[in-house]
Design a protein around this motif. Structure first.
Motif, PDB file in Angstrom:
ATOM      1  N   GLU A 153       0.820  -1.207   0.000  1.00 20.03           N
ATOM      2  CA  GLU A 153       0.000   0.000   0.000  1.00 20.03           C
ATOM      3  C   GLU A 153       0.858   1.263   0.000  1.00 20.03           C
ATOM      4  O   GLU A 153       0.562   2.239  -0.699  1.00 20.03           O
ATOM      5  CB  GLU A 153      -0.927   0.000   1.217  1.00 20.03           C
ATOM      6  N   LYS A 154       1.956   1.247   0.758  1.00 19.86           N
ATOM      7  CA  LYS A 154       2.834   2.405   0.805  1.00 19.86           C
ATOM      8  C   LYS A 154       3.487   2.658  -0.560  1.00 19.86           C
ATOM      9  O   LYS A 154       3.576   3.800  -1.027  1.00 19.86           O
ATOM     10  CB  LYS A 154       3.912   2.201   1.864  1.00 19.86           C
ATOM     11  N   ILE A 155       3.962   1.573  -1.194  1.00 16.67           N
ATOM     12  CA  ILE A 155       4.601   1.722  -2.513  1.00 16.67           C
ATOM     13  C   ILE A 155       3.584   2.212  -3.539  1.00 16.67           C
ATOM     14  O   ILE A 155       3.876   3.089  -4.362  1.00 16.67           O
ATOM     15  CB  ILE A 155       5.228   0.385  -2.949  1.00 16.67           C
ATOM     16  N   LYS A 156       2.374   1.693  -3.493  1.00 16.62           N
ATOM     17  CA  LYS A 156       1.324   2.132  -4.423  1.00 16.62           C
ATOM     18  C   LYS A 156       1.041   3.624  -4.258  1.00 16.62           C
ATOM     19  O   LYS A 156       0.915   4.361  -5.245  1.00 16.62           O
ATOM     20  CB  LYS A 156       0.032   1.346  -4.178  1.00 16.62           C
ATOM     21  N   ASP A 157       0.928   4.059  -3.014  1.00 18.54           N
ATOM     22  CA  ASP A 157       0.625   5.469  -2.769  1.00 18.54           C
ATOM     23  C   ASP A 157       1.739   6.374  -3.298  1.00 18.54           C
ATOM     24  O   ASP A 157       1.470   7.419  -3.912  1.00 18.54           O
ATOM     25  CB  ASP A 157       0.426   5.702  -1.276  1.00 18.54           C
ATOM     26  N   GLN A 158       3.001   5.989  -3.103  1.00 20.65           N
ATOM     27  CA  GLN A 158       4.118   6.819  -3.565  1.00 20.65           C
ATOM     28  C   GLN A 158       4.210   6.841  -5.087  1.00 20.65           C
ATOM     29  O   GLN A 158       4.483   7.884  -5.677  1.00 20.65           O
ATOM     30  CB  GLN A 158       5.428   6.314  -2.949  1.00 20.65           C
ATOM     31  N   ILE A 159       3.973   5.704  -5.714  1.00 21.38           N
ATOM     32  CA  ILE A 159       4.026   5.658  -7.185  1.00 21.38           C
ATOM     33  C   ILE A 159       2.885   6.480  -7.773  1.00 21.38           C
ATOM     34  O   ILE A 159       3.072   7.249  -8.719  1.00 21.38           O
ATOM     35  CB  ILE A 159       3.963   4.206  -7.676  1.00 21.38           C
ATOM     36  N   ALA A 160       1.681   6.327  -7.226  1.00 20.91           N
ATOM     37  CA  ALA A 160       0.520   7.069  -7.733  1.00 20.91           C
ATOM     38  C   ALA A 160       0.674   8.569  -7.532  1.00 20.91           C
ATOM     39  O   ALA A 160       0.155   9.372  -8.316  1.00 20.91           O
ATOM     40  CB  ALA A 160      -0.747   6.573  -7.051  1.00 20.91           C
ATOM     41  N   ALA A 161       1.410   8.969  -6.472  1.00 21.63           N
ATOM     42  CA  ALA A 161       1.615  10.396  -6.224  1.00 21.63           C
ATOM     43  C   ALA A 161       2.570  11.017  -7.232  1.00 21.63           C
ATOM     44  O   ALA A 161       2.499  12.224  -7.502  1.00 21.63           O
ATOM     45  CB  ALA A 161       2.146  10.598  -4.801  1.00 21.63           C
ATOM     46  N   GLU A 162       3.475  10.214  -7.821  1.00 23.07           N
ATOM     47  CA  GLU A 162       4.475  10.752  -8.756  1.00 23.07           C
ATOM     48  C   GLU A 162       4.090  10.557 -10.213  1.00 23.07           C
ATOM     49  O   GLU A 162       4.398  11.393 -11.058  1.00 23.07           O
ATOM     50  CB  GLU A 162       5.828  10.092  -8.496  1.00 23.07           C
ATOM     51  N   TYR A 163       3.408   9.449 -10.530  1.00 18.68           N
ATOM     52  CA  TYR A 163       3.104   9.115 -11.920  1.00 18.68           C
ATOM     53  C   TYR A 163       1.599   8.978 -12.127  1.00 18.68           C
ATOM     54  O   TYR A 163       0.863   8.558 -11.226  1.00 18.68           O
ATOM     55  CB  TYR A 163       3.763   7.792 -12.328  1.00 18.68           C
ATOM     56  N   ASP A 164       1.174   9.301 -13.343  1.00 15.86           N
ATOM     57  CA  ASP A 164      -0.206   9.044 -13.754  1.00 15.86           C
ATOM     58  C   ASP A 164      -0.267   7.616 -14.287  1.00 15.86           C
ATOM     59  O   ASP A 164      -0.427   7.371 -15.481  1.00 15.86           O
ATOM     60  CB  ASP A 164      -0.630  10.051 -14.828  1.00 15.86           C
ATOM     61  N   VAL A 165      -0.100   6.673 -13.369  1.00 11.53           N
ATOM     62  CA  VAL A 165       0.058   5.270 -13.747  1.00 11.53           C
ATOM     63  C   VAL A 165      -1.302   4.609 -13.913  1.00 11.53           C
ATOM     64  O   VAL A 165      -2.278   4.964 -13.253  1.00 11.53           O
ATOM     65  CB  VAL A 165       0.901   4.520 -12.683  1.00 11.53           C
ATOM     66  N   LYS A 166      -1.346   3.637 -14.818  1.00 10.39           N
ATOM     67  CA  LYS A 166      -2.565   2.861 -15.052  1.00 10.39           C
ATOM     68  C   LYS A 166      -2.241   1.368 -14.854  1.00 10.39           C
ATOM     69  O   LYS A 166      -1.127   0.928 -15.109  1.00 10.39           O
ATOM     70  CB  LYS A 166      -3.105   3.101 -16.461  1.00 10.39           C
ATOM     71  N   ASN A 167      -3.255   0.633 -14.421  1.00  8.98           N
ATOM     72  CA  ASN A 167      -3.123  -0.819 -14.231  1.00  8.98           C
ATOM     73  C   ASN A 167      -1.976  -1.163 -13.287  1.00  8.98           C
ATOM     74  O   ASN A 167      -1.245  -2.144 -13.500  1.00  8.98           O
ATOM     75  CB  ASN A 167      -2.915  -1.533 -15.575  1.00  8.98           C
ATOM     76  N   LEU A 168      -1.803  -0.366 -12.246  1.00  4.22           N
ATOM     77  CA  LEU A 168      -0.732  -0.627 -11.287  1.00  4.22           C
ATOM     78  C   LEU A 168      -1.100  -1.823 -10.419  1.00  4.22           C
ATOM     79  O   LEU A 168      -2.192  -1.892  -9.851  1.00  4.22           O
ATOM     80  CB  LEU A 168      -0.495   0.606 -10.413  1.00  4.22           C
TER      81      LEU A 168
END
Length: 297
Positions: free
Chosen positions: A236-251
């Motif tokens: 959950e922590k890694i997901k939150d940090q990645i989503a905060a930096e990138y407009d990522v899809k299908n993470l």
């Protein structure tokens, strides 16, 4: 095509039609009143036919020259005008000879034989030339596109050692990834993701499977985590940090493999951009910043 060029082409056609009508009228008048002696009439016919065909060829060549000058992406196809001129002059020669009463069948047969010999001798070169013409007209991709070109003509280079588990070593059979830099008469130039430049013959490109990447790249990264650390907590922590930096899809974050004391965490998603290495590095750094402090507790 803008109105100016349309009017220009229309003017050429009108002038050509006027010249043709004038020449035909002159030819008819000469024949009707026997102004030119009969033995020289076939020479006049040959001249008139030659002038008419020459005018048609010039109009066609002029059109292509204007077209190539107006479209930068087609400028390397200027050789087409030379080929059209060459064919036109050959037709003029045949028409003039036929008008003079000379049998041109042997010339046609001889030309066909020579063309067949030259075509067989230069088969590879000609396939690249026509491939370049096809690519330029059909436009399966444009200069600046990020593409994957998969061909069957070139064999894959296999590593001489078994790939390591954490390495990104993989085998791609004749696949080229990069940005289209140029499309010439013989080659399509590709700037690979490695930084190298490759020139692929156009005869190969027209037979290849081409994937055009539209600003997104799929990135995956693995990271080894001790089993003493909860997967749900760090995921959950890694997901939150990645989503905060990138407009990522299908993470997605998964447990990809398990050993006696650790598990392998797989992070995968579709990210904007084309630089997969920098995105992968950023993901691994985030995982490192989260996981490593937790190992000491």
């Amino acid at each position: 095509m803008d109105r100016g060029r349309v009017r220009s082409i229309a003017l050429y056609i009108v002038i050509l039609a006027t010249v043709m009508v004038a020449l035909l009228a002159l030819l008819y008048t000469v024949s009707l009143f026997h102004i030119v002696p009969l033995k020289f009439s076939h020479v006049l016919y040959a001249i008139v036919i030659g002038v008419i065909i020459y005018a048609i060829v010039k109009v066609i060549v002029k059109y292509f020259e204007r077209f190539f000058a107006a479209h930068k992406e087609y400028r390397h196809l200027k050789y087409v005008t030379f080929i059209i001129s060459l064919i036109g002059y050959f037709i003029i020669a045949l028409a003039v000879l036929a008008s003079l009463g000379i049998d041109v069948s042997s010339v046609i047969l001889g030309s066909a034989f020579i063309s067949a010999v030259i075509g067989l001798a230069a088969q590879t070169v000609l396939s690249n030339v026509f491939g370049g013409l096809f690519v330029s007209v059909v436009r399966p991709f444009n200069v600046g596109d990020h593409v994957i070109i998969n061909t069957w003509q070139y064999g894959a280079l296999l590593p001489s050692y078994p790939p390591k588990y954490f390495s990104r070593d993989f085998m791609e059979a004749s696949m080229y990834r990069g940005v289209i830099m140029d499309i010439s008469m013989n080659y399509t130039t590709l700037l690979l993701e490695s930084g190298d430049m490759v020139r692929i013959p156009n005869g190969v490109v027209v037979q290849a499977a081409i994937t055009i990447r539209k600003g997104m790249v799929t990135v995956q990264a693995r990271y080894e985590v001790p089993k003493t650390i909860s997967f749900e907590e760090i995921a959950e922590k890694i997901k939150d940090q990645i989503a905060a930096e990138y407009d990522v899809k299908n993470l997605g974050i998964f447990i990809d493999e398990s050993t006696m004391n650790t598990y392998i965490m797989l992070i995968r998603g579709d990210f904007p951009g084309e630089d997969a290495d920098s995105i992968r590095s950023s993901i691994l750094k985030k995982a490192m910043d989260i996981v490593e402090p937790m190992k000491t507790h």
